[in-house]
Design an enzyme around this catalytic site. Sequence first.
Site, mmCIF file in Angstrom:
data_model
loop_
_atom_site.group_PDB
_atom_site.id
_atom_site.type_symbol
_atom_site.label_atom_id
_atom_site.label_comp_id
_atom_site.label_asym_id
_atom_site.label_seq_id
_atom_site.Cartn_x
_atom_site.Cartn_y
_atom_site.Cartn_z
ATOM 1 N N GLY A 215 -109.282 -42.484 -27.221
ATOM 2 C CA GLY A 215 -109.086 -41.575 -26.083
ATOM 3 C C GLY A 215 -109.678 -42.077 -24.783
ATOM 4 O O GLY A 215 -109.076 -41.945 -23.714
ATOM 5 N N CYS A 343 -121.312 -61.713 -23.414
ATOM 6 C CA CYS A 343 -122.601 -62.354 -23.117
ATOM 7 C C CYS A 343 -123.352 -62.609 -24.416
ATOM 8 O O CYS A 343 -124.484 -62.194 -24.583
ATOM 9 C CB CYS A 343 -123.447 -61.463 -22.223
#
Length: 755
Positions: A215, A343
């Site tokens: 959603g 990262c």
Amino acid sequence: MTVETVLPQIYLDANATTPVLEQAADAALVTMKTMFGNPSSSHITGLQAKQLMEHTRQKARAVLGSGHGRVIFTSGATEGIQTGILSALCEAKKKIQPNKKYTLLYGATEHKAVPESLKHWNQILEINADVKAIPVDGAGNLDLAFIANEVPNALMICTMAVNNETGVYQDLNKLEEVIRKHNSDIFWMVDCVQALGKRSLNLARTTIDYAPFSGHKLYAPKGIGFVYIRETAPFTPFIAGGGQESGLRSGTENLPGLAALSVIFDELLKENDSQFASVDKLHNFRNQLTQTLKDAFPTIVFNNQFSNSVPTTLNFAIPGFSSKEIMDLFDAANIRVSSGSACSSKVTRSFVLDAMGLPAWQSESAIRLSFGPATTQTEIDAACERILHCAQALGHSCLMQAANGVNNKEALDGLVQFKVGGACCWLFADKQSKTAIIIDPLPELVERLNTILECQQLTLLAALDTHGHADHESSRTALTLPKQTCDHLGWPTQTTQIEFKGQPLEALAIGHYRLAKLATPGHTEDSVTFMLLEQQQGEYTIRYVFCGDLILMGALGRTNFSTSSSKAMMHSIQLLAQLIESDTLLCPSHDYNNEFATTLAAECNRNLLLNSVLQHDIAVDIFVEKKAQIDKNIVDEAGSEIMCGATVCTKNQFELHEYTTKELNAHIANNESVLLIDIREPHEYALNHDRAFDQNVPLTRLTDFICKHSQDKSKELVLVCRSGSRSQAAAQALARLGFHNIGHLKGGYALIPSA
Ligand code: PLP
């Protein structure tokens, strides 16, 4: 004064998450307040709740074209992915033949939730299949030949409809043809998270077995999602319990989330007047953004091909700029984008772009700009205007040639420190004579250095290396230099002789400064130290010492190369110490711990070996022995940086005043003498700052600032940046170098709610 952000935010990171559509948020709130029933309750409140849930399911069916397939509500796509994989593998396990090796396939550019879940359930269910990535081509398309070859032996194949980093969509019809031709029974999951609202879906017309959705990627709140399960696909509940969702997914349903989702489905199903823009309009938005980006950054490279990607995702790289720099720049302009890379390691790069085989620099400097179907023309116009301002700010600080050729910039005067990983490069510019020198130029910086020199109209007198570097090639010759004969470190043969503290030295003139060379062998045989001396009324005052890898922050340069000599290093340190002061700024060629610069005094406080060398209370053979011991600890990571010195002492933590915004505002109001310093780079500062800042001192100019303010180390300085990390590092450096009234804004601007 107050410290606050100035520009309203423009959010262009929709692939990470979207804001909640206002009507959806209202629906969720109303549900929480008035329709809070438990859909499993048999009283009226419960029945109303159940009705809302079933209406939402009907709409989901219509949006997905789910036919006789099931739609189950979940907490999000990660749960939907587990559901699909668990269901498929539980069934597949029943058919496994002993001693036969099976595979589980997934697209190489899949969201991590997919391969990680495959590996997890493969292990938990003791299937022990090979989990294999399906390669993609340069455009991100799955390798159909690989699939054809592998699928007969596979238990499950997981692909994605639209990629979250690049927006690349797969041709599901072609994929289905290949998959089913070679294995009609294989379980097929398609991650449709980024496709909802951007690609038409008609799931029952396909043989897709499982399709998870989320959603919060399409204007509903976080914590609600759904999964489509083909009528004939096996099912194993991922969550067992009270039997909700007909026993397929237990746990009391997230009714407010469902109410919000219901509003989103209404928008998707509307033929007219939807808040979601048409595909044509989304294409126009992409065209407008693309043109603006090209105008702003003429050398921009797009990492995704537009012919096979949804219009709402742009992925690009700008030569010469890391993704962190562009992120910081855009963040300063209050435009939110994402670095498009995980990262997970020291070097940030995108596994998606790597899988597509794009050059390393494109993957390392990737920026993802993504918007959603509810984005408006006004927002795109504002974003374009802001992007042009970003480029102007880069031109203004001479990091890019301004598009119109006119750089309305301030003349550069003094020292600038550049860093690439742990390596440093120093540029010293003399405003009066319009000349400059560069020490230890790094290949990654050539373009940037040449742009600065040209933009600042500086004549580069020399580009020098402090020694032949083991970890990188010198890029001296790629810089715009006058024709002159030099030695192998770039030192011109034509120099002047000066005498400094009784020592005759060769020197280069830079306006009224002299750069004197001192041989300091040790790290390597050819190591030299450059001392920048300012000439005032016939006297020389030492300003900076570029000592290469002789003395590093918290370390001495390594002496275990073939041309190293720790004995020579000891003498070099003692010789240098005779010529400089204990608080002279040492500017080494490495800074592994983000400490910027140092002094002999600061180092002696923590580096006992250096201290004993300077005190002349260590014998040469003991020093040699100790140094060899230390150098044994240097571990060069394969393929990574070659460490030029082993850190022998932990980074000291100095006491700082750490302010919250409220505390800082109160403090400034009561103390006029506080110097409030914005520590971000000038282009970031130029884009968005409170005019009441006293000064902008970017990290690249911190050492210059320290030198220029070394006479008054007691003045109260408070440093501020975006997240609080740069200001903290700078404040620590200042405290270490003897400034004893330093504070910073903890958490930075980021924690101040934006307008
Ligand atoms: N799949 C894709 C393609 C995604 O982009 C994401 C979210 O980043 C997910 C799965 C996970 O979705 P959720 O956050 O709903 O668990």
